[in-house]
Design a protein around this motif. Structure first.
Motif, PDB file in Angstrom:
ATOM      1  N   THR A 285       0.834  -1.208   0.000  1.00  0.00           N
ATOM      2  CA  THR A 285       0.000   0.000   0.000  1.00  0.00           C
ATOM      3  C   THR A 285       0.867   1.256   0.000  1.00  0.00           C
ATOM      4  N   CYS A 286       1.914   1.222   0.791  1.00  0.00           N
ATOM      5  CA  CYS A 286       2.851   2.350   0.811  1.00  0.00           C
ATOM      6  C   CYS A 286       3.489   2.538  -0.555  1.00  0.00           C
ATOM      7  N   ALA A 287       3.876   1.440  -1.195  1.00  0.00           N
ATOM      8  CA  ALA A 287       4.480   1.519  -2.525  1.00  0.00           C
ATOM      9  C   ALA A 287       3.507   2.108  -3.537  1.00  0.00           C
ATOM     10  N   VAL A 288       2.234   1.739  -3.426  1.00  0.00           N
ATOM     11  CA  VAL A 288       1.208   2.282  -4.328  1.00  0.00           C
ATOM     12  C   VAL A 288       1.099   3.792  -4.149  1.00  0.00           C
ATOM     13  N   ASN A 289       1.051   4.241  -2.898  1.00  0.00           N
ATOM     14  CA  ASN A 289       0.952   5.684  -2.642  1.00  0.00           C
ATOM     15  C   ASN A 289       2.166   6.437  -3.160  1.00  0.00           C
ATOM     16  N   LEU A 290       3.341   5.893  -2.929  1.00  0.00           N
ATOM     17  CA  LEU A 290       4.562   6.551  -3.392  1.00  0.00           C
ATOM     18  C   LEU A 290       4.613   6.596  -4.911  1.00  0.00           C
ATOM     19  N   SER A 291       4.205   5.508  -5.556  1.00  0.00           N
ATOM     20  CA  SER A 291       4.249   5.457  -7.011  1.00  0.00           C
ATOM     21  C   SER A 291       3.266   6.458  -7.614  1.00  0.00           C
ATOM     22  N   LYS A 292       2.073   6.550  -7.018  1.00  0.00           N
ATOM     23  CA  LYS A 292       1.097   7.537  -7.515  1.00  0.00           C
ATOM     24  C   LYS A 292       1.647   8.952  -7.362  1.00  0.00           C
ATOM     25  N   MET A 293       2.259   9.244  -6.228  1.00  0.00           N
ATOM     26  CA  MET A 293       2.846  10.564  -6.022  1.00  0.00           C
ATOM     27  C   MET A 293       3.941  10.833  -7.048  1.00  0.00           C
ATOM     28  N   CYS A 294       4.754   9.835  -7.322  1.00  0.00           N
ATOM     29  CA  CYS A 294       5.830  10.022  -8.304  1.00  0.00           C
ATOM     30  C   CYS A 294       5.282  10.188  -9.720  1.00  0.00           C
ATOM     31  N   ASN A 295       4.167   9.517 -10.021  1.00  0.00           N
ATOM     32  CA  ASN A 295       3.509   9.765 -11.309  1.00  0.00           C
ATOM     33  C   ASN A 295       3.142  11.241 -11.425  1.00  0.00           C
ATOM     34  N   ASP A 296       2.578  11.790 -10.336  1.00  0.00           N
ATOM     35  CA  ASP A 296       2.188  13.198 -10.333  1.00  0.00           C
ATOM     36  C   ASP A 296       3.398  14.113 -10.504  1.00  0.00           C
ATOM     37  N   LEU A 297       4.471  13.799  -9.790  1.00  0.00           N
ATOM     38  CA  LEU A 297       5.659  14.650  -9.876  1.00  0.00           C
ATOM     39  C   LEU A 297       6.215  14.664 -11.297  1.00  0.00           C
ATOM     40  N   ARG A 298       6.178  13.519 -11.958  1.00  0.00           N
ATOM     41  CA  ARG A 298       6.671  13.470 -13.343  1.00  0.00           C
ATOM     42  C   ARG A 298       5.772  14.275 -14.271  1.00  0.00           C
ATOM     43  N   LEU A 299       4.459  14.192 -14.062  1.00  0.00           N
ATOM     44  CA  LEU A 299       3.531  14.962 -14.898  1.00  0.00           C
ATOM     45  C   LEU A 299       3.662  16.459 -14.640  1.00  0.00           C
ATOM     46  N   LEU A 300       3.663  16.835 -13.378  1.00  0.00           N
ATOM     47  CA  LEU A 300       3.718  18.259 -13.027  1.00  0.00           C
ATOM     48  C   LEU A 300       5.016  18.915 -13.482  1.00  0.00           C
ATOM     49  N   SER A 301       6.093  18.134 -13.582  1.00  0.00           N
ATOM     50  CA  SER A 301       7.385  18.691 -13.988  1.00  0.00           C
ATOM     51  C   SER A 301       7.653  18.499 -15.479  1.00  0.00           C
ATOM     52  N   SER A 302       6.703  17.934 -16.203  1.00  0.00           N
ATOM     53  CA  SER A 302       6.938  17.627 -17.620  1.00  0.00           C
ATOM     54  C   SER A 302       7.222  18.896 -18.401  1.00  0.00           C
ATOM     55  N   GLY A 303       8.078  18.758 -19.376  1.00  0.00           N
ATOM     56  CA  GLY A 303       8.486  19.919 -20.165  1.00  0.00           C
ATOM     57  C   GLY A 303       9.964  19.845 -20.533  1.00  0.00           C
ATOM     58  N   PRO A 304      10.718  20.900 -20.332  1.00  0.00           N
ATOM     59  CA  PRO A 304      10.374  22.086 -19.539  1.00  0.00           C
ATOM     60  C   PRO A 304       9.474  23.093 -20.257  1.00  0.00           C
ATOM     61  N   ARG A 305       9.364  23.021 -21.590  1.00  0.00           N
ATOM     62  CA  ARG A 305       8.566  24.028 -22.286  1.00  0.00           C
ATOM     63  C   ARG A 305       7.294  23.476 -22.915  1.00  0.00           C
ATOM     64  N   CYS A 306       7.270  22.216 -23.201  1.00  0.00           N
ATOM     65  CA  CYS A 306       6.133  21.662 -23.931  1.00  0.00           C
ATOM     66  C   CYS A 306       5.286  20.726 -23.079  1.00  0.00           C
ATOM     67  N   GLY A 307       5.442  20.790 -21.777  1.00  0.00           N
ATOM     68  CA  GLY A 307       4.629  19.979 -20.882  1.00  0.00           C
ATOM     69  C   GLY A 307       3.901  20.864 -19.901  1.00  0.00           C
ATOM     70  N   LEU A 308       3.513  20.319 -18.766  1.00  0.00           N
ATOM     71  CA  LEU A 308       2.826  21.117 -17.758  1.00  0.00           C
ATOM     72  C   LEU A 308       3.771  22.130 -17.129  1.00  0.00           C
ATOM     73  N   GLY A 309       4.943  21.675 -16.739  1.00  0.00           N
ATOM     74  CA  GLY A 309       5.968  22.585 -16.239  1.00  0.00           C
ATOM     75  C   GLY A 309       5.564  23.403 -15.038  1.00  0.00           C
ATOM     76  N   GLU A 310       4.719  22.876 -14.166  1.00  0.00           N
ATOM     77  CA  GLU A 310       4.272  23.646 -13.009  1.00  0.00           C
ATOM     78  C   GLU A 310       5.253  23.580 -11.845  1.00  0.00           C
ATOM     79  N   ILE A 311       6.060  22.516 -11.804  1.00  0.00           N
ATOM     80  CA  ILE A 311       7.102  22.420 -10.786  1.00  0.00           C
ATOM     81  C   ILE A 311       8.417  22.043 -11.461  1.00  0.00           C
ATOM     82  N   ASN A 312       9.495  22.280 -10.749  1.00  0.00           N
ATOM     83  CA  ASN A 312      10.823  21.884 -11.214  1.00  0.00           C
ATOM     84  C   ASN A 312      11.383  20.843 -10.249  1.00  0.00           C
ATOM     85  N   LEU A 313      11.787  19.704 -10.776  1.00  0.00           N
ATOM     86  CA  LEU A 313      12.501  18.728  -9.968  1.00  0.00           C
ATOM     87  C   LEU A 313      13.988  19.052 -10.015  1.00  0.00           C
TER      88      LEU A 313
END
Length: 474
Positions: A285-313
């Motif tokens: 269950t912990c692994a599922v939560n962490l993986s979902k969060m990491c999916n979000d981090l990858r999406l939110l940081s996608s780009g840097p210019r042609c993706g969402l680009g809302e955060i920087n990793l």
């Protein structure tokens, strides 16, 4: 035992075998290493340490009730202490995945401890008249209570380490939630624009999932504290002295520094491995939560210019051997992969626990192999996620604001004031023409600008529990 300068000969019920004279393992360990060359690896060190602690506690208990003399017990205790401190691990040669419900590891431990104890007493390895692997080191025990108890202790130790890392991740997410609390952005459902949310709220949600995972791991630790030690072969305690039965687990608690208890029903605790399934479920269950969060981090940081680009990793390494300047989200990616592995391990553990028959489950070796590595990999993954990713995340505030300003998602906040159909028509016109929702509403005379700005206040739109009436009265 027969010896020469280079070799010694030992025997068991199957026959004689020649071993190098100086090795600490014996004939039964040698046979097991030949029979089970499966992973090419050795037992997890925490299992080796734990079985040494069990043998030490047993020797102390057996000495106190008069079943071992002082010299033999003292030599066993000293040998076990060395192993628990990390020495002689290279003498544990049996493969982690083995037939025999763990007998190979138990005898490997008995032989190594016996031979080291013999050495401490001034004898030669293999002279089991001084210290016998079965009669002395294994006194009052069976593989069937020693091996599962060692597995539980090892998992418990690893869970404690995992919890420490999750608490660090919780703190890092708490810090980011506060740092990003004023960053308004678009929320998304099914990857489509939904309604505004604050970036800090997203990180607070990640934190809360981790908080629940910490609580689950704490409960999982309790599952691992209950041992069947003293039950010997099938939980009936055959060949175990009654005083030993009462003393061995409290003694083991002192030796290991862990809070351990003896199972109320030793037969149940020997037959059934549902505790390991529960722990594996918590880890999964912990692994599922962490993986979902990491999916979000990858999406939110996608780009840097042609993706969402809302955060920087934080950039950690070059992302391509051919594309200059490319930087990939390698830390979330590795956490995703660890999560996939843990999920697969959980299925193996579930099947192995179910496959037990009658008084014993023969498949504990594969359970311990998968569960110890699942917990350990989780610990390492959380550590790198915290230090190499979450702690260094920054927000692209202007990008987040621009996407909110350009979205039609804010129309949802206006629905109580305009009605669903009118709001939908404005949204469709905004999408068709490219005009902003705010400009269309003002130009149509539906609402004036001050009222509109009050309704579309970022905190009002992202704070639960504020009604449309309350909003206009503020």
């Amino acid at each position: 035992m027969k010896t020469d300068r280079q070799f010694r000969v030992e025997h068991d019920s199957i026959g004689e075998r020649t071993l190098p004279r100086d090795v600490y393992y014996g004939v039964q360990s040698l046979r097991a290493s030949e029979n089970f060359h499966i992973t090419g690896l050795t037992m997890h060190p925490e299992i080796v340490n734990s079985i040494a602690e069990i043998k030490k506690a047993s020797a102390i208990a057996n000495y106190e009730i008069g079943l071992l003399d002082k010299k033999v017990a003292g030599a066993i205790v000293e040998a076990c202490g060395e192993i628990a401190a990390g020495k002689l691990h290279d003498a544990f040669i049996v493969d982690p995945i083995q037939g025999g419900a763990g007998t190979s590891l138990n005898m490997n431990a008995n032989e190594v401890i016996a031979n080291r104890a013999i050495e401490l007493l001034g004898g030669e390895k293999g002279d089991y008249s001084l210290v016998n692997p079965n009669d002395h080191v294994n006194c009052g025990q069976s593989t069937n209570d020693v091996f599962p108890s060692a597995g539980k202790m090892a998992v418990l130790k690893l869970l404690i380490k995992a919890q420490i890392q999750l608490e660090r991740l919780y703190d890092a997410l708490t810090q980011k939630a506060a740092e990003f609390d004023d960053v308004i952005k678009m929320g998304r459902t099914q990857l489509q624009d939904a309604v505004p949310i604050r970036l800090g709220q997203e990180f607070r949600a990640y934190r809360e999932a981790v908080r629940r995972d910490i609580a689950r791991l704490e409960r999982a630790q309790d599952e691992m504290r209950c041992l069947n030690l003293g039950g010997t072969a099938i939980g009936t305690g055959i060949n175990a002295d009654e005083m030993y039965l009462r003393q061995v687990v409290p003694t083991l608690s002192k030796v290991s520094g862990l809070r351990l208890v003896q199972a109320f029903d030793l037969i149940d605790a020997t037959q059934n491995l549902d505790g390991f399934v529960a722990v594996s479920g918590a880890v999964k269950t912990c692994a599922v939560n962490l993986s979902k969060m990491c999916n979000d981090l990858r999406l939110l940081s996608s780009g840097p210019r042609c993706g969402l680009g809302e955060i920087n990793l934080p950039p950690k390494q070059n992302g391509s051997s051919i594309m200059p300047g490319k930087v990939n989200p390698v830390i979330p990616e590795v956490v995703n992969q660890v999560a996939f592995n843990i999920m697969g391990n959980d299925l193996t553990i579930t099947m192995a626990a179910e496959a037990g028959q009658l008084e014993l489950n023969a498949f504990e070796p594969i359970i311990f192999w998968n569960l110890t590595h699942a917990v350990e990999f989780l610990t390492y993954a959380v550590n790198t996620l915290t230090d190499n990713c979450v702690s260094g995340i920054t927000a692209n505030r202007e990008r987040c604001k621009a996407m909110v300003d350009g979205s039609v998602g804010v129309i949802t906040a206006l629905t109580p004031h305009l009605g669903y159909e009118a709001a939908a028509n404005i949204a469709k016109e905004a999408i068709r023409t490219g005009a902003s929702v705010e400009d269309l509403i003002v130009s149509k005379g539906v609402l004036d600008r001050p009222t509109l700005e009050k309704i579309l206040d970022p905190y009002s739109m992202t704070t639960p529990g504020i009604s449309a009436k309350e909003l206009l009265e503020r």
